[in-house]
Design an enzyme around this catalytic site. Sequence first.
Site, PDB file in Angstrom:
ATOM      1  N   ARG A 151      -4.427  79.808  60.952  1.00 15.95           N
ATOM      2  CA  ARG A 151      -4.613  80.582  59.310  1.00 15.95           C
ATOM      3  C   ARG A 151      -5.776  80.891  59.155  1.00 15.95           C
ATOM      4  O   ARG A 151      -6.578  80.294  58.901  1.00 15.95           O
ATOM      5  CB  ARG A 151      -3.877  79.814  58.543  1.00 15.95           C
ATOM      6  CG  ARG A 151      -2.821  81.143  57.121  1.00 15.95           C
ATOM      7  CD  ARG A 151      -2.328  79.639  56.206  1.00 15.95           C
ATOM      8  NE  ARG A 151      -3.467  79.009  55.274  1.00 15.95           N
ATOM      9  CZ  ARG A 151      -2.972  78.606  54.207  1.00 15.95           C
ATOM     10  NH1 ARG A 151      -1.538  78.514  54.419  1.00 15.95           N
ATOM     11  NH2 ARG A 151      -3.796  77.684  53.767  1.00 15.95           N
TER      12      ARG A 151
ATOM     13  N   TYR B  46      -5.913  81.985  46.482  1.00 17.31           N
ATOM     14  CA  TYR B  46      -4.801  81.408  47.243  1.00 17.31           C
ATOM     15  C   TYR B  46      -6.078  81.270  48.812  1.00 17.31           C
ATOM     16  O   TYR B  46      -6.190  81.980  49.197  1.00 17.31           O
ATOM     17  CB  TYR B  46      -3.260  81.528  46.875  1.00 17.31           C
ATOM     18  CG  TYR B  46      -3.492  80.870  48.809  1.00 17.31           C
ATOM     19  CD1 TYR B  46      -3.120  80.872  49.850  1.00 17.31           C
ATOM     20  CD2 TYR B  46      -2.588  79.641  47.427  1.00 17.31           C
ATOM     21  CE1 TYR B  46      -2.616  80.341  50.949  1.00 17.31           C
ATOM     22  CE2 TYR B  46      -2.275  78.857  49.726  1.00 17.31           C
ATOM     23  CZ  TYR B  46      -1.832  79.088  50.539  1.00 17.31           C
ATOM     24  OH  TYR B  46      -1.894  77.958  51.209  1.00 17.31           O
TER      25      TYR B  46
ATOM     26  N   ASP C 287      -0.719  84.072  54.962  1.00  9.63           N
ATOM     27  CA  ASP C 287      -0.458  83.392  53.922  1.00  9.63           C
ATOM     28  C   ASP C 287      -0.686  84.243  52.397  1.00  9.63           C
ATOM     29  O   ASP C 287      -1.576  84.904  51.967  1.00  9.63           O
ATOM     30  CB  ASP C 287      -0.478  82.236  53.311  1.00  9.63           C
ATOM     31  CG  ASP C 287       0.612  81.486  53.132  1.00  9.63           C
ATOM     32  OD1 ASP C 287       0.572  80.418  52.470  1.00  9.63           O
ATOM     33  OD2 ASP C 287       1.586  82.824  52.000  1.00  9.63           O
TER      34      ASP C 287
ATOM     35  N   HIS D 162       1.429  84.500  49.929  1.00  4.47           N
ATOM     36  CA  HIS D 162       1.722  83.951  49.245  1.00  4.47           C
ATOM     37  C   HIS D 162       1.805  84.142  48.010  1.00  4.47           C
ATOM     38  O   HIS D 162       2.152  83.993  46.853  1.00  4.47           O
ATOM     39  CB  HIS D 162       0.294  82.899  48.462  1.00  4.47           C
ATOM     40  CG  HIS D 162       0.162  81.774  48.047  1.00  4.47           C
ATOM     41  ND1 HIS D 162       0.569  80.874  47.139  1.00  4.47           N
ATOM     42  CD2 HIS D 162       0.864  80.140  49.143  1.00  4.47           C
ATOM     43  CE1 HIS D 162       1.098  79.258  46.937  1.00  4.47           C
ATOM     44  NE2 HIS D 162       0.700  79.503  47.904  1.00  4.47           N
TER      45      HIS D 162
ATOM     46  N   GLU E  21       3.118  85.362  56.088  1.00  8.77           N
ATOM     47  CA  GLU E  21       3.845  84.676  55.141  1.00  8.77           C
ATOM     48  C   GLU E  21       4.682  85.101  54.058  1.00  8.77           C
ATOM     49  O   GLU E  21       2.985  85.425  52.996  1.00  8.77           O
ATOM     50  CB  GLU E  21       3.365  83.180  55.322  1.00  8.77           C
ATOM     51  CG  GLU E  21       3.779  82.004  55.153  1.00  8.77           C
ATOM     52  CD  GLU E  21       3.074  81.039  54.869  1.00  8.77           C
ATOM     53  OE1 GLU E  21       2.388  80.081  55.429  1.00  8.77           O
ATOM     54  OE2 GLU E  21       3.427  80.201  53.510  1.00  8.77           O
TER      55      GLU E  21
ATOM     56  N   GLU F  55       8.910  78.463  52.082  1.00  5.53           N
ATOM     57  CA  GLU F  55       7.999  76.760  52.257  1.00  5.53           C
ATOM     58  C   GLU F  55       9.126  76.320  51.247  1.00  5.53           C
ATOM     59  O   GLU F  55       9.139  74.832  50.425  1.00  5.53           O
ATOM     60  CB  GLU F  55       7.355  77.160  52.580  1.00  5.53           C
ATOM     61  CG  GLU F  55       6.462  77.503  51.138  1.00  5.53           C
ATOM     62  CD  GLU F  55       4.845  77.454  51.170  1.00  5.53           C
ATOM     63  OE1 GLU F  55       4.422  77.899  52.430  1.00  5.53           O
ATOM     64  OE2 GLU F  55       4.246  76.756  49.827  1.00  5.53           O
TER      65      GLU F  55
ATOM     66  N   ARG G  42      10.220  79.298  57.065  1.00  3.19           N
ATOM     67  CA  ARG G  42       9.401  77.830  57.388  1.00  3.19           C
ATOM     68  C   ARG G  42      10.179  76.902  56.846  1.00  3.19           C
ATOM     69  O   ARG G  42       9.364  76.243  55.908  1.00  3.19           O
ATOM     70  CB  ARG G  42       8.382  78.420  56.298  1.00  3.19           C
ATOM     71  CG  ARG G  42       7.259  79.886  56.658  1.00  3.19           C
ATOM     72  CD  ARG G  42       6.143  79.542  56.974  1.00  3.19           C
ATOM     73  NE  ARG G  42       4.959  78.669  55.773  1.00  3.19           N
ATOM     74  CZ  ARG G  42       4.760  77.696  56.151  1.00  3.19           C
ATOM     75  NH1 ARG G  42       4.319  76.838  57.216  1.00  3.19           N
ATOM     76  NH2 ARG G  42       3.542  77.549  55.660  1.00  3.19           N
TER      77      ARG G  42
ATOM     78  N   GLU H 260       3.137  74.148  60.482  1.00  2.00           N
ATOM     79  CA  GLU H 260       2.033  74.010  60.035  1.00  2.00           C
ATOM     80  C   GLU H 260       0.685  72.531  59.653  1.00  2.00           C
ATOM     81  O   GLU H 260       2.105  72.072  59.726  1.00  2.00           O
ATOM     82  CB  GLU H 260       1.817  74.223  58.080  1.00  2.00           C
ATOM     83  CG  GLU H 260       1.627  74.749  57.644  1.00  2.00           C
ATOM     84  CD  GLU H 260       1.675  75.510  56.863  1.00  2.00           C
ATOM     85  OE1 GLU H 260       2.479  74.984  56.034  1.00  2.00           O
ATOM     86  OE2 GLU H 260       0.199  75.679  55.931  1.00  2.00           O
TER      87      GLU H 260
ATOM     88  N   TRP I  45       1.507  82.374  41.535  1.00  2.00           N
ATOM     89  CA  TRP I  45       0.643  81.804  42.413  1.00  2.00           C
ATOM     90  C   TRP I  45       1.043  81.785  43.662  1.00  2.00           C
ATOM     91  O   TRP I  45       1.652  81.341  43.801  1.00  2.00           O
ATOM     92  CB  TRP I  45       0.441  80.570  41.358  1.00  2.00           C
ATOM     93  CG  TRP I  45      -0.759  79.614  42.356  1.00  2.00           C
ATOM     94  CD1 TRP I  45      -2.143  80.170  41.995  1.00  2.00           C
ATOM     95  CD2 TRP I  45      -0.806  78.653  42.962  1.00  2.00           C
ATOM     96  NE1 TRP I  45      -2.996  79.201  42.593  1.00  2.00           N
ATOM     97  CE2 TRP I  45      -2.410  78.360  43.034  1.00  2.00           C
ATOM     98  CE3 TRP I  45       0.190  78.285  43.790  1.00  2.00           C
ATOM     99  CZ2 TRP I  45      -1.802  77.937  44.538  1.00  2.00           C
ATOM    100  CZ3 TRP I  45      -0.051  77.012  44.744  1.00  2.00           C
ATOM    101  CH2 TRP I  45      -1.459  77.199  44.957  1.00  2.00           C
TER     102      TRP I  45
HETATM  103  C1  CS2 Z   1       0.948  77.321  51.314  1.00  2.00           C
HETATM  104  C2  CS2 Z   1       0.834  75.711  50.945  1.00  2.00           C
HETATM  105  O1  CS2 Z   1       0.788  75.807  53.221  1.00  2.00           O
HETATM  106  C3  CS2 Z   1       1.526  76.783  52.687  1.00  2.00           C
HETATM  107  O2  CS2 Z   1       1.624  77.486  53.570  1.00  2.00           O
HETATM  108  O3  CS2 Z   1       1.833  78.050  50.390  1.00  2.00           O
HETATM  109  O4  CS2 Z   1      -0.814  75.459  50.872  1.00  2.00           O
HETATM  110  C4  CS2 Z   1       1.237  75.825  49.131  1.00  2.00           C
HETATM  111  O5  CS2 Z   1       0.501  76.464  48.619  1.00  2.00           O
HETATM  112  C5  CS2 Z   1       1.363  74.575  48.594  1.00  2.00           C
HETATM  113  O6  CS2 Z   1       1.925  73.437  49.305  1.00  2.00           O
HETATM  114  C6  CS2 Z   1       2.431  74.481  47.421  1.00  2.00           C
HETATM  115  O7  CS2 Z   1       2.304  72.853  46.500  1.00  2.00           O
HETATM  116 MG    MG Z   2       2.710  79.125  52.058  1.00  2.00          MG
END
Ligand code: CS2
Ligand code: MG
Length: 403
Positions: free
Chosen positions: A148, A160, A211, A213, A237, A263, A284, A340, A403
């Site tokens: 990634r 991020y 990502d 995000h 993602e 996620e 995810r 991941e 965020w």
């Molecule tokens: C992220 C994470 O791993 C990922 O894809 O989205 O770093 C996420 O921000 C954190 O797990 C939040 O606690």
């Molecule tokens: Mg993520």
Amino acid sequence: MLKIKNARVIVTSPGRNFVTLKIETEDGLTGLGDATLNGRELSVVSYLTEHVIPCLIGRDAHQIEDIWQYLYKGAYWRRGPVTMSAIAAVDMALWDIKAKAANMPLYQLLGGASRKGVMVYGHANGENVEQTLEEAQKYKAMGYKAIRLQSGVPGLASTYGVSKDKMFYEPADNDLPTENIWSTPQYMNSVPKLFQAARDALGWDVHLLHDVHHRLTPIEAGRLGRDLEPYRLFWLEDATPAENQEAFRLIRQHTTTPLAVGEIFNTIWDCKDLIQNQLIDYIRATVVHAGGITHLRRIASFADLYQVKTGCHGATDLSPVCMAAALHFGLSVPNFGVQEYMRHTAETDAVFPHAYSFADGYMHPGEAPGLGVDIDEGLAEKYPYARAYLPVNRLQDGTMFNW
Ligand code: CS2
Ligand code: MG
């Protein structure tokens, strides 16, 4: 019958907060479950301690499905990250116990191995394209088949996925939320340049992921997906916030870049429409936040009907207990995509000794009975809990954002 004698929650903070449920049967078998919800840890501690554990004592640990249904339907207030993380922790611990009672690694109870190993993706990040690609070359040299890429955005102080510590991305960085500033136009301009440079530097025989995000609107995500098509991403993602699952139809109409999301999902209901309308390519959802092994298997089976593959979350804030469970699941599930692996610090690995291992881009959960992970309670005590929030994000005009 494997009667549950007691259950308790262990909170430890070797570099970051982790919440672990430990269930013990009268026969002396113990099982572990990850219950960590980054930035809201103590809410799950309370849910488990005050509302779940009293209902577990005396039950048969073998009755995993019935206990899952009891905790889900019996709560009346269904779904949500706190409830489903608590149920997940119980579920993981009960699968751990059942596999130990059978003297087998958990994946054998899930149908055995469906592949030689679990392909994982690492996290290369840097303040700029050059630094990010330097990190990516290290992951390629370590044998990662999937990487990634997250890079700083010119003109933004932070973004991020770019961490001070190259090894571990730990965004829960303060006892009150850090405020980040975001600009979509500057971000949108920077990402295609990152992946153009990445393909020039890394070639085409490595999977590249990114990502977003949750930070684009559907039409912006459609455009970014189209801008990235020449670079053949493995996935893009969290392209847009997914409460409105229908939003992904707009992205789908504009790009063939594969989409991953989920996620922060905690039940199959969060992704039912995304999957059955084939609006995504990877789901995810993860063991710790989506109701445990039991519910994640349901999500994966449903996804398999629509050729959607798994791509479980595996960030640093998911403990080695969840990592172990995810690897047993990932070794066995038929529609596996990728796992991941953001890795943990040495102090975390010392608190959670485990059988899983990495080699040449793949991981394996090991052959130890159960999950193959333990918690060193003496060491865990040395790392007291310290409140830590995830950052918040605002636009440059001060508007509150994702965020
Ligand atoms: C992220 C994470 O791993 C990922 O894809 O989205 O770093 C996420 O921000 C954190 O797990 C939040 O606690
Ligand atoms: Mg993520």
